[in-house]
Scaffold this active site. Sequence first.
Site, short mmCIF file in Angstrom:
data_model
loop_
_atom_site.label_atom_id
_atom_site.label_comp_id
_atom_site.label_asym_id
_atom_site.label_seq_id
_atom_site.Cartn_x
_atom_site.Cartn_y
_atom_site.Cartn_z
CE LYS A 189 84.91 157.80 -23.60
NZ LYS A 189 84.13 159.55 -23.78
NE ARG A 222 85.00 158.65 -17.57
CZ ARG A 222 85.34 158.14 -16.90
NH1 ARG A 222 83.74 158.19 -16.50
NH2 ARG A 222 86.52 158.23 -16.29
N GLY A 269 88.65 163.13 -25.96
CA GLY A 269 88.85 163.82 -25.52
C GLY A 269 88.77 165.18 -25.81
CB THR A 278 85.02 163.89 -18.47
OG1 THR A 278 84.82 163.24 -19.97
CG2 THR A 278 84.77 163.32 -17.08
CD GLN A 300 81.82 153.82 -15.72
OE1 GLN A 300 82.02 154.27 -16.71
NE2 GLN A 300 81.60 151.84 -15.95
CD GLU A 307 90.11 156.97 -19.75
OE1 GLU A 307 89.33 157.07 -18.27
OE2 GLU A 307 90.05 157.22 -20.77
CD GLN A 329 86.45 155.84 -21.42
OE1 GLN A 329 87.01 155.55 -22.54
NE2 GLN A 329 86.63 157.12 -20.40
NE ARG A 346 89.10 156.41 -26.45
CZ ARG A 346 89.77 156.48 -24.74
NH1 ARG A 346 90.74 156.16 -24.67
NH2 ARG A 346 88.25 157.44 -24.05
CG HIS A 391 116.11 158.58 -58.67
ND1 HIS A 391 115.74 159.63 -58.28
CD2 HIS A 391 115.82 158.59 -59.97
CE1 HIS A 391 115.26 160.25 -59.46
NE2 HIS A 391 116.05 160.10 -60.64
#
Length: 890
Positions: free
Chosen positions: A22, A115, A130, A134, A181, A295, A307, A309, A843
């Site tokens: 992150k 976070r 998760g 946070t 942040q 996000e 953020q 990812r 089969h």
Amino acid sequence: MVQYVLNFNEIDKTSLPYVGGKGANLGEMSKAGFPIPKGFCVTTAAYRSFIETSSEMDELFNLLDQLDPNQLDHLQQLGKRIRDHLESLSMPDDIRSAILQAWKETGAEAAYAIRSSATAEDLPTASFAGQQDTYLNVKGEDQLLQAIQKCWASLFTDRAISYRMKNEFAHRSVYLSVVVQQMVFPEVSGIMFTADPVTGHRNTISIDASFGLGEALVSGLVSADLYQVCSGKIVKKQVAEKKIAIYALPEGGTITQDVPPDKQKEQALSDEKIVELAKLGEQIEHHYGSEQDIEWGLAGGKLFILQSRPITSLYPLPPIQDDSKIHFFISFGHQQMMTEAMKPLAISIWRTLFPFGKRKFSAQSDAMLAAGGRLFIDLTELLYWKPARKIIPIALSNIDELISNASIQFMQREQFQKEAVPNKQVSKKARQFVKLVLTNIIKNILFRDPSQSIHLCDEYMERLVQKSKEEMAQVSGADRIKWIQESAGKLLPTLFQELFHYPVSGILAFKLIQHCANRWLGDDREVHLLNKSLAGNVTSEMGLALGDLADIARKYPEVVEYLKSAENHSFCQGLGQLPGGDIFRKEFARFINQYGMRCPGEIDITKPRWREAPTMLVPSIVSHIQNLKPGEHRERFKQGKIEAEQAVQSLLKRVRMTSGGLLKQRWMSRLITVFRGNMGAREHPKYIMVWHLDLYKQAILEEANQLVDKGVLNHPTDVFYLTLDEIRMILEDRFAEDVHELIDQRKKDYERYQKLAPPRVMTSEGEVITGRRGDSQAPAGALVGTPVSPGVVEGYARVVLNPDKANLHPGEILIAPFTDPGWTTLFHSSKALVMEVGGLMTHGAVVAREYGIPAVVGVDEATKKIKDGQYIRVDGTLGYVQILDAEKNA
């Protein structure tokens, strides 16, 4: 000097070991000029120094390593113990000082989001999102330091510990950074996926939006608006009723509030901002070169990225040349009843075997491509040919109903129809192939003697296999690999020409029998009985031979007991000292000589064959002894022939009694004779292919042993992680890469691919087309699939993921992800069959009809939704499975 703090402007993607996934992403985006709120990271060095102040962590890590992931109580207790311990420690002064200095420089008066950022988080191959904690709207020195220390402790939440164990990350090797942040206080916030997370469509940007902080949306507390943008245009808007929102409190922390009734159904984000946000998402994806989960927040009319990812849930795309056209891929594994990941050698072999999309026989096909360790066939150019648009869905319906339906959906799309300009070369080859097969089919149905079909197939099979053995023995080294490439490249075209028309004639004859019965008699209720005990089916004969072997073993109890604990390396030697052991060993050697090249998942050349791992047959032998009386399997086969003959006579008698009955009877009799005479050849082409795969494997392993002696490979089976071209180049001393490094990386890739679930159908845009079933007559709550063998039975479920470990009891119903000939040995013991994949002519379906047991295929997640011991009803006529009593145990 150890750096305990790094500002965002000091961080980029290379900083991951120090600031986690992150933190690295935020620093990278900040440097790239994206609108990121200011902040800094407390590095992993700070976490490690903090951990080192503890005198207990070594012992606690040892206890973590000993944890059983199924012991949830122990996991919870140990996790809480570690968290409590870490929160009780004092933060070292030098770490505390570095954090507070960075905090003052960034803005001590501001509120912050704190976070966790783990070093194994937000990676292209794993998202730990998760798993750690946070903290939002953190204000003041004490709250800041406390939140950071809680983040460190949250590396040991129950979910984080469990996730690491599941994904095989060592607890000691995952370190935690903390992102500090500045908070933005958005009026609207949410999540943006730069590819549709539901369908996988890479060109569709999907945006979730709601009022207030995004925490409510991420945690699932509120419904969100859904907007989708494609090519800069909004293509979907789904406005939700947003009853609550989470907002920041002036003194710090957050509060959940009701949204005023007049705003609850209001669109959270304006159209202008939706398009602006989507464009920002495209820029971030372009920067990273991969699809992103982002996000975001809107505050004071300005968009912020909080953020980003990688999206790890998307199935990888097959690689294609960038021709700007949409391509249609179908899963080869779903057709072949083997959806597991394959190693590079198996993929290379099949791309060489596949006869279409090639410049020369020995080349790898451009129409069969690998993605996620699986193979996908690109049908696009074939579908451009108009006749194929009718033929392909019909052919696919016999393999998998959902794949067939998905192909129809795809062909109805405007984009496909605009791009569907036939390739003359593809159309020419398709016409030649259809003409060749059709000519032989017509001759088989109208003129040829069906009683000779199996004999001709057997003779051809023996000649071809013997010829290949002789040719292979004459070459070695790189020349042997070249021979394999040439042999594999010519094999399928040869089989298409020489054998394919026999089973296709049988299939077409059966369809005509059904059609005529319905038209002349008003029903086809007896027609399915014609499938029973077909002569000459090599796979059915294998099942009977295994039954004979089990009957020999049952005479000697010491042999049966020995088999239950036998080892592969000494399987036959251990039999010599037992009463009856020599007799069983002789018959077993005969069985292996005929069928030892087979195994579950046999299309994968790297899978152990029965000749290599004979203990794989033990569960089937033991199950046969437990569930059937001596000779019962042969009696069942004889009874099947009697029932089939009775059905023939009944059908012909009923047809004879209709208007114009004599001519109709002759035609029906001919069709039945063609079906019964040719359908037994259905397994011959695959049987020959599997023979050749085993010949190729033996040759490749001989060369691999030479490479081990030279130090090129560590183990002969390392060759499974190389392609045919790479093996040949290594043998010719022309391979420039580090072989050991390449193999190590591919082993890691293979482990990752095994965890993926391949889609049946996907497009070059990444969209997974799920397909739809026809109208179902299943009762409410039943699991719906495709009916492939009629009849209704009830019994206890036995979920079998691997036939080597099967333990079927009398009267149980086999629940499997798929079956191929390597599973046939279990069919005698099964009361009915349920599979997750398959179709009418795959089969398991064919063998189930031969054995006269009900079968339903294409039941999604059957092996997960049905539990061992549940009492179920299988309706192979209507195509559903009903769980009658979930609590009843076998």
